[in-house]
Motif scaffolding. Structure first.
Motif, PDB file in Angstrom:
ATOM      1  N   SER A 265     -12.252  15.824 -16.001  1.00  0.00           N
ATOM      2  CA  SER A 265     -12.543  14.851 -17.044  1.00  0.00           C
ATOM      3  C   SER A 265     -11.731  15.137 -18.294  1.00  0.00           C
ATOM      4  O   SER A 265     -11.130  14.223 -18.881  1.00  0.00           O
ATOM      5  N   ASP A 266     -11.703  16.409 -18.707  1.00  0.00           N
ATOM      6  CA  ASP A 266     -10.916  16.789 -19.874  1.00  0.00           C
ATOM      7  C   ASP A 266      -9.428  16.521 -19.639  1.00  0.00           C
ATOM      8  O   ASP A 266      -8.719  16.061 -20.542  1.00  0.00           O
TER       9      ASP A 266
ATOM     10  N   GLY B  34      -9.060  26.883 -21.578  1.00  0.00           N
ATOM     11  CA  GLY B  34      -8.942  25.835 -22.586  1.00  0.00           C
ATOM     12  C   GLY B  34      -7.535  25.737 -23.143  1.00  0.00           C
ATOM     13  O   GLY B  34      -6.968  24.637 -23.257  1.00  0.00           O
TER      14      GLY B  34
ATOM     15  N   THR C  60      -8.601  12.864 -20.072  1.00  0.00           N
ATOM     16  CA  THR C  60      -8.545  12.482 -21.486  1.00  0.00           C
ATOM     17  C   THR C  60      -7.254  12.955 -22.128  1.00  0.00           C
ATOM     18  O   THR C  60      -6.589  12.208 -22.867  1.00  0.00           O
ATOM     19  N   LEU C  61      -6.896  14.208 -21.860  1.00  0.00           N
ATOM     20  CA  LEU C  61      -5.671  14.768 -22.436  1.00  0.00           C
ATOM     21  C   LEU C  61      -4.429  14.062 -21.888  1.00  0.00           C
ATOM     22  O   LEU C  61      -3.463  13.837 -22.616  1.00  0.00           O
TER      23      LEU C  61
ATOM     24  N   THR D  18     -15.689  19.001 -15.002  1.00  0.00           N
ATOM     25  CA  THR D  18     -15.417  19.033 -16.439  1.00  0.00           C
ATOM     26  C   THR D  18     -13.926  19.131 -16.709  1.00  0.00           C
ATOM     27  O   THR D  18     -13.379  18.416 -17.563  1.00  0.00           O
ATOM     28  N   THR D  19     -13.234  20.017 -15.970  1.00  0.00           N
ATOM     29  CA  THR D  19     -11.792  20.165 -16.143  1.00  0.00           C
ATOM     30  C   THR D  19     -11.078  18.863 -15.836  1.00  0.00           C
ATOM     31  O   THR D  19     -10.188  18.439 -16.581  1.00  0.00           O
TER      32      THR D  19
ATOM     33  N   ARG E 152      -4.888  22.493 -22.595  1.00  0.00           N
ATOM     34  CA  ARG E 152      -4.296  21.818 -23.758  1.00  0.00           C
ATOM     35  C   ARG E 152      -2.772  21.914 -23.731  1.00  0.00           C
ATOM     36  O   ARG E 152      -2.066  20.936 -24.013  1.00  0.00           O
TER      37      ARG E 152
END
Length: 370
Positions: A7-8, A68, A11-12, A4-5, A72
């Protein structure tokens, strides 16, 4: 890192590259590919931010409550403090837009072998490795804790440049000449030894004062170039055992005098650049109002001189140098010359001296410290 990390993060990272491309910071397709491919989060597993109490708080990807925010922040266009010495920032991950501008300033290298001064997290070395190949990249930092961590992160990300623990101002190894030297630490002059390591027509891109200089080698001891338009504030180049921190003396306590400079003038980016060249390395801080506006300022030179502009417009000076008086003299020239931006300045390096000049080598000029 979890799936998940990752993938995120992908995207970021893509969003960060798109934003840098849109604002004009990242225009070269080869460097766009490097920024898309190299995962910044692997090189910044944690960072520090100043809390409301003034203390540095660690924000880590390993903390479920912070993960999170951490991820970011890593893919925002911002610098991140990554290493402390005695509670003070000593190393950081540079703002990505500034990294992009500096890397693109290398241009098309005839000798695609690059030396980086200031390894930091290893992220910049990874970008260089992605662009030129890891066998063409050498990165140097004086702090063994920094180089050890960077070496591990680079290997985990699949990059293996040569990582050396040494003083970045002196040659660290024998080998072929470099087509470029790029520094990610602040300088008050270009170390002469760097020219000896460069190939003919080699390039140096490095923070100088509060700007970034790009120079081309013209002989074994000479180079010339100019400054990029972008502001740049980097941790200083450190020798072994040096924290790089300019310690502030006690504040002056005299009656003081009125000054022609308000705090709004002092925080002007273009003026601050000229001050960084004309007056040399200084420490700065500001007194802020409740709404965040600067209402006072203090500067010092690390040799016992200090000046304070108080909120009532009174300035006090103490020490061997009258720093605020020097500041006023520099500002008068700044105004007369039309408030020049960074890219109106150039630099000439010879065997005997280094001088920064405005508009023309025969115009106003300032010798850099020997």
């Amino acid at each position: 890192m979890t799936t998940t990390t990752e993938s995120d993060a992908g995207t970021l990272r893509a969003a960060m590259v798109d934003a840098l491309t849109a604002d004009g910071s990242l225009t070269d397709p080869a460097w766009q590919r490097a920024f898309r491919d190299v995962p910044r989060h692997l090189f910044v597993p944690y960072f520090y931010r100043q809390g409301a109490d003034g203390r540095q708080q660690r924000i880590s990807g390993d903390d479920p409550g912070q993960a999170g925010e951490w991820l970011r922040s890593v893919y925002e266009n911002r610098p991140l403090v990554t290493h402390l010495i005695d509670g003070n920032a000593a190393s950081s991950s540079t703002q990505p837009s500034l990294m992009a501008v500096m890397l693109q300033a290398l241009g098309e290298l005839t000798t695609p072998r690059v030396k980086e001064i200031g390894t930091g997290t290893g992220y910049n070395a990874a970008l260089l490795s992605r662009r030129y190949g890891h066998d063409q990249v050498v990165t140097v930092d004086v702090d063994p804790d920094v180089t050890t961590a960077a070496r591990q992160r680079l290997a985990a990300a699949g990059y293996q440049p040569t990582v050396i623990t040494a003083d970045g101002a002196v040659p660290a190894m024998d080998g072929p000449a470099f087509g470029a030297i790029v520094a990610t630490c602040g300088l008050d002059r270009i170390p002469p030894a760097w020219l000896a390591e460069l190939a003919d027509d080699g390039v140096i891109v490095a923070p100088l004062g509060s700007g970034v200089v790009s120079v081309v080698k013209t002989s074994d001891t000479e180079a010339t170039g100019g400054f990029l338009a972008t502001p740049a504030y980097f941790m200083p180049l450190r020798a072994e055992g040096d924290s790089g921190i300019i310690r502030r003396p006690a504040l002056p306590d005299g009656d003081g005098r009125r000054t022609e400079l308000g705090v709004g003038v002092v925080v002007d980016e273009s003026f601050r650049f000229l001050v960084s060249v004309a007056l040399g390395p200084l420490g700065w801080n500001y007194e802020l109002a409740d709404d965040g506006r600067p209402v006072g300022a203090c500067l010092w030179d690390g040799a016992g001189s200090v000046a304070e502009l108080r909120a009532d417009g009174i300035v006090c000076e103490e020490g061997p140098r009258a720093l605020w008086s020097d500041l006023e003299a520099v500002h008068r020239l700044f105004v007369v010359k039309g408030r020049p931006a960074r890219d109106r300045y150039g630099i000439t390096i010879t065997a005997g001296e280094q001088r920064v000049w405005l508009d023309d080598p025969d115009g106003p000029r300032w010798l850099l410290p020997a």
